[in-house]
Design a protein around this motif. Structure first.
Motif, short mmCIF file in Angstrom:
data_model
loop_
_atom_site.label_atom_id
_atom_site.label_comp_id
_atom_site.label_asym_id
_atom_site.label_seq_id
_atom_site.Cartn_x
_atom_site.Cartn_y
_atom_site.Cartn_z
N TYR A 8 16.83 29.44 27.33
CA TYR A 8 15.88 30.54 27.49
C TYR A 8 16.63 31.88 27.56
O TYR A 8 17.54 32.05 28.36
CB TYR A 8 15.06 30.35 28.76
N ASP A 9 16.22 32.83 26.71
CA ASP A 9 16.93 34.12 26.69
C ASP A 9 16.01 35.28 26.31
O ASP A 9 16.44 36.26 25.73
CB ASP A 9 18.12 34.07 25.72
N ARG A 10 14.73 35.18 26.67
CA ARG A 10 13.77 36.20 26.24
C ARG A 10 14.04 37.56 26.87
O ARG A 10 13.80 38.60 26.25
CB ARG A 10 12.34 35.76 26.57
N THR A 11 14.54 37.60 28.11
CA THR A 11 14.74 38.89 28.77
C THR A 11 16.18 39.13 29.22
O THR A 11 16.45 40.13 29.90
CB THR A 11 13.82 39.00 30.01
N GLY A 12 17.08 38.26 28.84
CA GLY A 12 18.46 38.44 29.27
C GLY A 12 19.35 37.36 28.71
O GLY A 12 18.98 36.67 27.76
N GLY A 21 18.67 33.15 43.74
CA GLY A 21 19.15 34.04 42.70
C GLY A 21 19.17 33.30 41.38
O GLY A 21 18.77 32.13 41.29
N MET A 22 19.63 33.97 40.34
CA MET A 22 19.59 33.41 38.99
C MET A 22 20.32 32.07 38.89
O MET A 22 19.82 31.11 38.31
CB MET A 22 20.18 34.40 37.99
N ALA A 23 21.53 32.00 39.47
CA ALA A 23 22.33 30.79 39.32
C ALA A 23 21.63 29.57 39.91
O ALA A 23 21.77 28.46 39.39
CB ALA A 23 23.69 30.99 39.98
N SER A 24 20.86 29.75 40.96
CA SER A 24 20.20 28.61 41.60
C SER A 24 19.14 27.98 40.71
O SER A 24 18.78 26.82 40.90
CB SER A 24 19.57 29.05 42.93
N LEU A 25 18.63 28.73 39.72
CA LEU A 25 17.59 28.20 38.85
C LEU A 25 18.10 27.11 37.92
O LEU A 25 17.30 26.34 37.38
CB LEU A 25 16.98 29.33 38.01
N THR A 26 19.40 27.01 37.75
CA THR A 26 19.96 25.96 36.90
C THR A 26 20.05 24.63 37.64
O THR A 26 20.38 23.61 37.05
CB THR A 26 21.36 26.35 36.41
N GLU A 27 19.71 24.63 38.94
CA GLU A 27 19.90 23.44 39.77
C GLU A 27 18.60 22.81 40.26
O GLU A 27 18.62 21.67 40.75
CB GLU A 27 20.77 23.80 40.98
N VAL A 28 17.47 23.53 40.16
CA VAL A 28 16.22 23.00 40.69
C VAL A 28 15.29 22.59 39.54
O VAL A 28 15.23 23.25 38.51
CB VAL A 28 15.51 24.04 41.59
N LYS A 56 7.20 27.02 33.22
CA LYS A 56 6.50 28.31 33.26
C LYS A 56 6.92 29.12 34.49
O LYS A 56 7.15 30.33 34.41
CB LYS A 56 4.99 28.11 33.24
N LEU A 57 7.03 28.44 35.64
CA LEU A 57 7.49 29.11 36.84
C LEU A 57 8.95 29.54 36.69
O LEU A 57 9.32 30.65 37.09
CB LEU A 57 7.33 28.18 38.04
N PHE A 58 9.77 28.69 36.10
CA PHE A 58 11.17 29.03 35.82
C PHE A 58 11.26 30.29 34.98
O PHE A 58 12.03 31.21 35.28
CB PHE A 58 11.84 27.85 35.10
N ARG A 59 10.48 30.37 33.89
CA ARG A 59 10.54 31.54 33.01
C ARG A 59 10.13 32.81 33.74
O ARG A 59 10.74 33.86 33.56
CB ARG A 59 9.65 31.31 31.78
N ARG A 60 9.10 32.71 34.58
CA ARG A 60 8.67 33.89 35.34
C ARG A 60 9.75 34.33 36.32
O ARG A 60 9.99 35.53 36.52
CB ARG A 60 7.37 33.57 36.09
N LEU A 61 10.43 33.37 36.95
CA LEU A 61 11.51 33.71 37.87
C LEU A 61 12.69 34.36 37.13
O LEU A 61 13.25 35.36 37.60
CB LEU A 61 11.98 32.46 38.61
N VAL A 62 13.07 33.79 36.00
CA VAL A 62 14.17 34.37 35.21
C VAL A 62 13.84 35.80 34.82
O VAL A 62 14.67 36.72 34.97
CB VAL A 62 14.46 33.52 33.97
N ASP A 63 12.64 36.03 34.31
CA ASP A 63 12.26 37.37 33.88
C ASP A 63 12.25 38.33 35.07
O ASP A 63 12.67 39.49 34.94
CB ASP A 63 10.88 37.34 33.22
N HIS A 64 11.77 37.87 36.21
CA HIS A 64 11.78 38.70 37.42
C HIS A 64 13.20 39.08 37.80
O HIS A 64 13.49 40.26 38.09
CB HIS A 64 11.10 37.94 38.56
#
Length: 285
Positions: free
Chosen positions: A61-65, A205-212, A217-225
């Motif tokens: 996923y790389d839509r916003t970063g 933070g961002m790094a923690s999203l790779t572990e949960v 859809k929730l992941f994408r919203r968190l990444v964009d945030h």
């Protein structure tokens, strides 16, 4: 429900297929012209296909970063399961890009009502002999749905459901049922799913999203945030309130304009949704 049947083949070499997207080459390049209300882009003879009714863990996923992915185990398993279902073997990748496969393409068919806002074809995917003639509009019932990759992936528990309002209720109910069966049986990702866990998913933070393991859809919203606002959950509810999602919660028969009412922040460091994925239906934008 009648859907357009398009016959063609899947090709994956040089592409990055994941658990819910793949490239499809229609035998008839004009096959999608019937879908004027929800157009599908065919570029150089190739249509991008998004699997109807499912949401696989993000692998790139790389839509916003910068590119980021969810836990590799289930994202990769879903992608491999899809390719195996479609007839591909010995798939070799460098990173996410497929560099070889045996065979290099496989025959198949899709059933679709049209494209998404990105003009990707949203479809049910099948392998082998199609259930009718190319370009016809067969009635899609539950027995036919059960022959598709979409149904298979939910049945294995390797993907989440992702329902939009165009999906007929009869088909949605079947996909919801196999989702619940997979969860209750502890298949695939469900034993680690933290989307609706009482304590939520720990997100620092961002790094923690790779572990949960959470709903993509929730992941994408968190990444964009995190990319666009801040590296904490403090303003996440406000960010969600500004994103139009138009979601209906089936069990309560309530409709929300955003995801904000369905998301809780726990102790400032965990996030959870209050509705199961199969209990929500989104309206196409």
């Amino acid at each position: 429900m009648a859907m357009l049947l398009v016959v063609g083949e899947y090709r994956i070499i040089g592409t990055e297929p994941d658990g819910d997207t793949i490239q499809f080459i229609p035998t008839n390049p004009l096959a999608f012209d019937k879908l004027k209300d929800a157009p599908v882009e065919v570029k150089n003879g190739v249509a991008r296909v998004r699997l109807e009714g499912i949401d696989a863990l993000e692998t790139h996923y790389d839509r916003t970063g910068p590119r980021i992915r969810q836990p590799a185990e289930f994202g990769d398993k879903a992608a491999q399961e899809l390719l195996t279902f479609l007839g591909f073997g010995d798939v070799q990748r460098i990173g996410q890009k497929v560099v070889s496969a045996n065979p290099p393409q496989t025959p198949g068919w899709i059933l679709t009502q049209g494209g998404d806002p990105f003009k990707r074809c949203v479809a049910l995917l099948g392998a082998g002999t199609p259930p009718g003639a190319d370009g016809t509009e067969p009635q899609v019932d539950v027995p036919l749905l059960r022959t598709t990759a979409n149904h298979h992936l939910l049945k294995t528990g390797l993907v989440y459901p992702g329902f939009y309002s165009k999906l007929p209720r009869e088909l949605r109910n079947e996909l919801a049922a196999v989702t619940r069966q997979a969860r209750e049986a502890g298949l695939g990702l469900w034993p680690l799913d933290a989307t609706t866990a009482p304590a939520g998913a720990l997100v620092t933070g961002m790094a923690s999203l790779t572990e949960v393991v959470i709903l993509p859809k929730l992941f994408r919203r968190l990444v964009d945030h995190f990319n666009l606002v801040e590296q904490s959950l403090t303003c996440f509810p406000a960010y969600l309130a500004g994103k139009e999602d138009n979601v209906e919660v089936l069990s309560t028969k309530t409709t929300q304009l955003t995801l904000a009412p369905l998301v809780q922040i726990i102790n400032g460091s965990a996030v959870r949704m209050t509705a199961q994925p199969e209990d929500t239906v989104y309206t196409e934008n």
